[in-house]
Design a protein around this motif. Structure first.
Motif: not given
Length: 176
Positions: A150-152, A101-113, A78-85, A144-147
């Motif tokens: 989640i952020a609650l 090579l540069h390491k980058r992070t992106a939020t790919i999904l938001q408000d996921i149950m 029932g908690d909700r989260c964002d998914v980051l890669v 999922l092929a990368n790191d």
């Protein structure tokens, strides 16, 4: 939850009754957002992880995201989260034009149950099961092929944000 008497003409279709609650008090999770003070219809509630597939509405799928098992105690269905890669990307250097090579992070999904969670005994790893649509499941599989992390979210926060990818130069405020 607080029960209230509602005249029949104002009652929700297929309302959740006190008998339903008494039978399932600790076994129900919400399938949809229910604003405070609203009537609760039966279709808005689902069974907990014992019958995980019943918690997945039509048009959605359940997808697993690996997480550190120590975090599982903080996460509930029932908690909700964002998914980051986080991933590495070849980008040209500004001064030389050569790829680096540069390491980058992106939020790919938001408000996921979050539908459920599980842990593998004695491994320190576990996973959460999230509700996503089939397109989001494809994005998640690629990520999922990368790191992946989640952020609650606050349970009342359903706002979608326009977010940029970030890297260390943006984080620290200068180019490397």
């Amino acid at each position: 939850l607080s029960p209230r008497i509602v005249p029949r003409e104002y009652a929700a279709a297929y309302p959740l009754t006190l008998t339903d609650l008494a039978d399932n008090t600790n076994r129900l999770v919400t399938r949809i957002r229910i604003p405070k003070g609203s009537q609760i219809a039966k279709y808005a509630m689902g069974r907990t992880v014992e019958h995980l597939s019943w918690n997945i509405p039509d048009g959605y799928v359940g997808a697993a995201i690996p997480v550190d098992a120590r975090l599982l105690d903080l996460i509930e269905p029932g908690d909700r989260c964002d998914v980051l890669v986080s991933f590495e990307m070849n980008l040209p250097e500004k001064s030389k034009g050569k790829p680096k090579l540069h390491k980058r992070t992106a939020t790919i999904l938001q408000d996921i149950m979050i539908l459920g969670k599980s842990s593998a005994l004695n491994t320190g790893s576990g996973s959460i099961i999230v509700r996503v649509n089939p397109n989001e499941a494809s994005y998640l599989e690629l990520a999922l092929a990368n790191d992946v992390s989640i952020a609650l979210r606050n349970p009342e926060d359903h706002e979608m944000h326009s977010l940029e990818m970030t890297d260390f130069s943006r984080l620290l405020g200068y180019d490397f």
